[in-house]
Design a protein around this motif. Structure first.
Motif, PDB file in Angstrom:
ATOM      1  N   GLY A  65       0.775  -1.231   0.000  1.00 47.71           N
ATOM      2  CA  GLY A  65       0.000   0.000   0.000  1.00 47.71           C
ATOM      3  C   GLY A  65       0.804   1.276   0.000  1.00 47.71           C
ATOM      4  N   TYR A  66       2.116   1.159   0.234  1.00 46.70           N
ATOM      5  CA  TYR A  66       2.964   2.351   0.330  1.00 46.70           C
ATOM      6  C   TYR A  66       4.330   2.044  -0.287  1.00 46.70           C
ATOM      7  CZ  TYR A  66      -0.465   3.470   3.972  1.00 46.70           C
ATOM      8  OH  TYR A  66      -1.627   3.682   4.666  1.00 46.70           O
ATOM      9  N   VAL A  67       5.023   3.092  -0.715  1.00 43.51           N
ATOM     10  CA  VAL A  67       6.341   2.931  -1.301  1.00 43.51           C
ATOM     11  C   VAL A  67       7.336   2.427  -0.241  1.00 43.51           C
ATOM     12  CG1 VAL A  67       7.102   5.311  -0.833  1.00 43.51           C
ATOM     13  CG2 VAL A  67       8.035   4.072  -2.804  1.00 43.51           C
ATOM     14  N   ARG A  68       8.252   1.562  -0.667  1.00 44.92           N
ATOM     15  CA  ARG A  68       9.365   1.037   0.146  1.00 44.92           C
ATOM     16  C   ARG A  68       8.904   0.236   1.357  1.00 44.92           C
ATOM     17  NH1 ARG A  68      10.906   6.240  -0.502  1.00 44.92           N
ATOM     18  NH2 ARG A  68      10.747   6.632   1.743  1.00 44.92           N
ATOM     19  N   THR A  69       7.746  -0.395   1.280  1.00 42.22           N
ATOM     20  CA  THR A  69       7.327  -1.281   2.361  1.00 42.22           C
ATOM     21  C   THR A  69       7.713  -2.717   2.012  1.00 42.22           C
ATOM     22  OG1 THR A  69       5.099  -1.305   1.410  1.00 42.22           O
ATOM     23  CG2 THR A  69       5.489   0.169   3.269  1.00 42.22           C
ATOM     24  N   GLN A 128      -5.200   9.845   0.036  1.00 46.09           N
ATOM     25  CA  GLN A 128      -4.066   9.608  -0.844  1.00 46.09           C
ATOM     26  C   GLN A 128      -3.095   8.635  -0.187  1.00 46.09           C
ATOM     27  OE1 GLN A 128      -2.838  13.808  -1.038  1.00 46.09           O
ATOM     28  NE2 GLN A 128      -3.351  13.796  -3.229  1.00 46.09           N
ATOM     29  N   THR A 129      -2.216   8.053  -1.001  1.00 46.90           N
ATOM     30  CA  THR A 129      -1.159   7.202  -0.469  1.00 46.90           C
ATOM     31  C   THR A 129       0.179   7.640  -1.037  1.00 46.90           C
ATOM     32  OG1 THR A 129      -0.511   4.919  -0.007  1.00 46.90           O
ATOM     33  CG2 THR A 129      -1.202   5.393  -2.259  1.00 46.90           C
ATOM     34  N   TRP A 130       1.250   7.244  -0.330  1.00 46.18           N
ATOM     35  CA  TRP A 130       2.603   7.589  -0.753  1.00 46.18           C
ATOM     36  C   TRP A 130       3.082   6.624  -1.823  1.00 46.18           C
ATOM     37  CZ3 TRP A 130       5.040  11.961   0.171  1.00 46.18           C
ATOM     38  CH2 TRP A 130       4.682  12.727   1.277  1.00 46.18           C
ATOM     39  N   THR A 131       3.475   7.142  -2.964  1.00 42.14           N
ATOM     40  CA  THR A 131       4.037   6.352  -4.054  1.00 42.14           C
ATOM     41  C   THR A 131       5.426   6.897  -4.381  1.00 42.14           C
ATOM     42  OG1 THR A 131       3.316   7.728  -5.920  1.00 42.14           O
ATOM     43  CG2 THR A 131       1.682   6.215  -4.964  1.00 42.14           C
ATOM     44  N   ALA A 132       6.097   6.267  -5.339  1.00 46.09           N
ATOM     45  CA  ALA A 132       7.410   6.751  -5.766  1.00 46.09           C
ATOM     46  C   ALA A 132       7.320   8.137  -6.372  1.00 46.09           C
ATOM     47  CB  ALA A 132       8.029   5.771  -6.756  1.00 46.09           C
ATOM     48  N   GLN A 133       6.143   8.515  -6.840  1.00 45.66           N
ATOM     49  CA  GLN A 133       5.921   9.838  -7.433  1.00 45.66           C
ATOM     50  C   GLN A 133       5.333  10.829  -6.430  1.00 45.66           C
ATOM     51  OE1 GLN A 133       4.746   6.880  -9.133  1.00 45.66           O
ATOM     52  NE2 GLN A 133       6.805   6.893 -10.020  1.00 45.66           N
ATOM     53  N   GLY A 134       5.294  10.449  -5.157  1.00 44.44           N
ATOM     54  CA  GLY A 134       4.711  11.297  -4.131  1.00 44.44           C
ATOM     55  C   GLY A 134       3.283  10.894  -3.825  1.00 44.44           C
ATOM     56  N   LEU A 135       2.542  11.761  -3.175  1.00 51.56           N
ATOM     57  CA  LEU A 135       1.156  11.461  -2.820  1.00 51.56           C
ATOM     58  C   LEU A 135       0.282  11.368  -4.062  1.00 51.56           C
ATOM     59  CD1 LEU A 135       0.591  13.709   0.328  1.00 51.56           C
ATOM     60  CD2 LEU A 135       0.436  11.214   0.244  1.00 51.56           C
ATOM     61  N   GLN A 136      -0.516  10.302  -4.143  1.00 47.89           N
ATOM     62  CA  GLN A 136      -1.472  10.146  -5.245  1.00 47.89           C
ATOM     63  C   GLN A 136      -2.814   9.713  -4.683  1.00 47.89           C
ATOM     64  OE1 GLN A 136      -0.379   8.811  -9.126  1.00 47.89           O
ATOM     65  NE2 GLN A 136       1.693   8.257  -8.469  1.00 47.89           N
ATOM     66  N   ASP A 137      -3.874  10.164  -5.343  1.00 43.87           N
ATOM     67  CA  ASP A 137      -5.226   9.848  -4.886  1.00 43.87           C
ATOM     68  C   ASP A 137      -5.493   8.350  -4.958  1.00 43.87           C
ATOM     69  OD1 ASP A 137      -5.721  12.543  -4.544  1.00 43.87           O
ATOM     70  OD2 ASP A 137      -6.839  12.770  -6.427  1.00 43.87           O
ATOM     71  N   PHE A 138      -6.263   7.864  -3.991  1.00 46.04           N
ATOM     72  CA  PHE A 138      -6.766   6.503  -4.082  1.00 46.04           C
ATOM     73  C   PHE A 138      -7.667   6.370  -5.312  1.00 46.04           C
ATOM     74  CE2 PHE A 138      -6.466   6.750   0.747  1.00 46.04           C
ATOM     75  CZ  PHE A 138      -5.280   6.038   0.792  1.00 46.04           C
ATOM     76  N   VAL A 139      -7.818   5.144  -5.792  1.00 47.91           N
ATOM     77  CA  VAL A 139      -8.662   4.872  -6.956  1.00 47.91           C
ATOM     78  C   VAL A 139      -9.789   3.942  -6.529  1.00 47.91           C
ATOM     79  CG1 VAL A 139      -6.701   5.149  -8.535  1.00 47.91           C
ATOM     80  CG2 VAL A 139      -7.288   2.867  -7.663  1.00 47.91           C
ATOM     81  N   THR A 140     -10.750   3.767  -7.417  1.00 46.32           N
ATOM     82  CA  THR A 140     -11.820   2.798  -7.145  1.00 46.32           C
ATOM     83  C   THR A 140     -11.234   1.395  -7.220  1.00 46.32           C
ATOM     84  OG1 THR A 140     -13.487   4.265  -8.083  1.00 46.32           O
ATOM     85  CG2 THR A 140     -14.071   1.936  -7.860  1.00 46.32           C
ATOM     86  N   PRO A 141     -11.359   0.600  -6.166  1.00 47.15           N
ATOM     87  CA  PRO A 141     -10.740  -0.722  -6.151  1.00 47.15           C
ATOM     88  C   PRO A 141     -11.551  -1.769  -6.910  1.00 47.15           C
ATOM     89  CG  PRO A 141     -11.913  -0.382  -4.105  1.00 47.15           C
ATOM     90  CD  PRO A 141     -12.032   0.908  -4.886  1.00 47.15           C
ATOM     91  N   HIS A 142     -10.884  -2.877  -7.185  1.00 45.64           N
ATOM     92  CA  HIS A 142     -11.539  -4.049  -7.765  1.00 45.64           C
ATOM     93  C   HIS A 142     -12.209  -4.850  -6.654  1.00 45.64           C
ATOM     94  CE1 HIS A 142     -12.090  -7.897  -9.798  1.00 45.64           C
ATOM     95  NE2 HIS A 142     -11.328  -8.465  -8.879  1.00 45.64           N
ATOM     96  N   GLU A 143     -13.477  -5.169  -6.828  1.00 44.61           N
ATOM     97  CA  GLU A 143     -14.191  -5.966  -5.831  1.00 44.61           C
ATOM     98  C   GLU A 143     -13.793  -7.432  -5.965  1.00 44.61           C
ATOM     99  OE1 GLU A 143     -18.775  -7.307  -5.055  1.00 44.61           O
ATOM    100  OE2 GLU A 143     -18.382  -5.136  -5.164  1.00 44.61           O
TER     101      GLU A 143
END
Length: 354
Positions: A65-69, A128-143
């Protein structure tokens, strides 16, 4: 002597004291989820804790869920974690691995082949979550389909086995903080109409099946669970959390779990008073404790061990500092999730003149 320094029993293990290091994301793994050599140093520095619970570790790549985890799915990850468990054991410590599937709290850029994050229902969370590109909005997930739910549970089973192969004393299921298990538990994020949604019993089914799978694989006495009713982190809400968590904990009785870890942050209900009598294993309390409040909780029999987060992060020798009533190092929040040793393995101990 303070009750914090009394031995505590967790599953088959007699801990040297009743201080537990909380799971805390530190983001010191590489892009493949392999923890760096710094991680072994970090945890071994804190081996005087009665028990260490690691940062959240994704059981399968779709759980990141996060970068470098870090993860616990590949041979390279297992080998790196073996260095960690060996280092902690060499200093007489005990360590459980927290398994953390983030579910919808993720982003395609973090997942294999840009996959959609998964969840019990296709409901986009706010934030939002932390990615390699910085904070990005959450998206609609796959059920998740029922078949995919079963595959996810199997992923947890395999992760528990690999954690033991990596030398860990046990595992903790992260069922708090708005991640996948709590997404199934909570009415706001779970709007399924099959056997995994609707009633409290159905919404709790995923968590209980994950725990049962892990307990079957490695023994319930080496499995713990963390919950945090009404924390409401990561856009989680439940219509009746008291009913939900009372039911869940009642259902844990037959699993012979090592412990129940309950961290409260602003809940209006005294869940400790409700939940501890329902659980037969060790009861771990966390959430904003200091030495005095933890000692009081243990002395009153409201907990079997006390869980400390940022105090352990900034004070590798926290038990000794408590013993001497010494001043504590202050945590540097700016380096919580940054790569490298600064703010990670460079906090001084008392013997180093802090």
């Amino acid at each position: 002597m303070s009750s914090l320094f009394n031995p505590a029993q967790v599953g088959p293990y007699t801990l040297s004291n009743s201080l537990v290091m909380a799971p805390m994301t530190r983001s010191r793994a590489d892009d493949a989820g392999v923890p760096s050599d710094l991680v072994a140093t970090y945890y071994s520095q804190r081996a005087s804790a009665g028990l260490i619970i690691t940062e959240g570790v994704f059981p399968v790549a779709l759980g990141k869920g996060y970068v470098r985890t870090p993860g616990i799915e590949t041979a390279e990850q297992v080998s790196a974690w073996r260095k960690v468990s060996d280092a902690v054991h060499a200093r007489g410590g005990r360590i459980f691995m927290q398994l953390m599937h983030c579910g919808r709290i993720s982003h395609p850029s973090l997942l294999p082949e840009g996959a959609q994050p998964v969840a019990p229902s296709a409901i986009k969370p706010a934030g939002q979550t932390w990615t390699a590109q910085g904070l990005q909005d959450f998206v609609t997930p796959h059920e998740l389909s029922v078949v995919e739910v079963a595959e996810t549970i199997e992923g947890y089973r395999q992760a528990a086995r690999l954690a033991i192969e990596a030398g860990f004393d046990g595992v903790e299921l992260h069922a708090a903080s708005g991640y996948l298990p709590e997404q199934f538990l909570s009415s706001g994020s779970n709007q399924r109409t099959d056997e995994y949604g609707g009633s409290v019993a159905n919404r709790a089914r995923f968590v209980l099946e994950v725990l049962a799978a892990m307990a079957t694989e490695i023994g319930g006495e080496r499995v713990g669970i963390k919950i945090s009713p009404e924390m409401n982190f990561n856009d989680i809400v439940d219509d009746n959390p008291r009913k939900t968590y009372t039911y869940l904990v009642e259902q844990l009785r037959g699993l012979n779990l090592a412990y129940l870890h309950v961290a409260l942050f602003g809940a209006k209900v005294d869940y400790h008073a409700i939940l501890k009598p329902l659980f037969s294993g060790s009861y771990l309390i966390g959430g904003g404790l200091n030495q005095q409040s933890a000692e009081a909780l243990l002395a009153e029999g409201r907990a079997d061990a006390a869980v400390f987060g940022s105090a352990f992060l900034a004070n590798p020798d926290l038990p000794e500092r408590f013993r001497q009533h010494a001043v504590l190092n202050a945590p540097d929040k700016d380096s919580f999730y940054s790569p490298g040793p600064q703010g990670y393995i460079d906090y001084p101990t008392l013997s180093e003149g802090a």
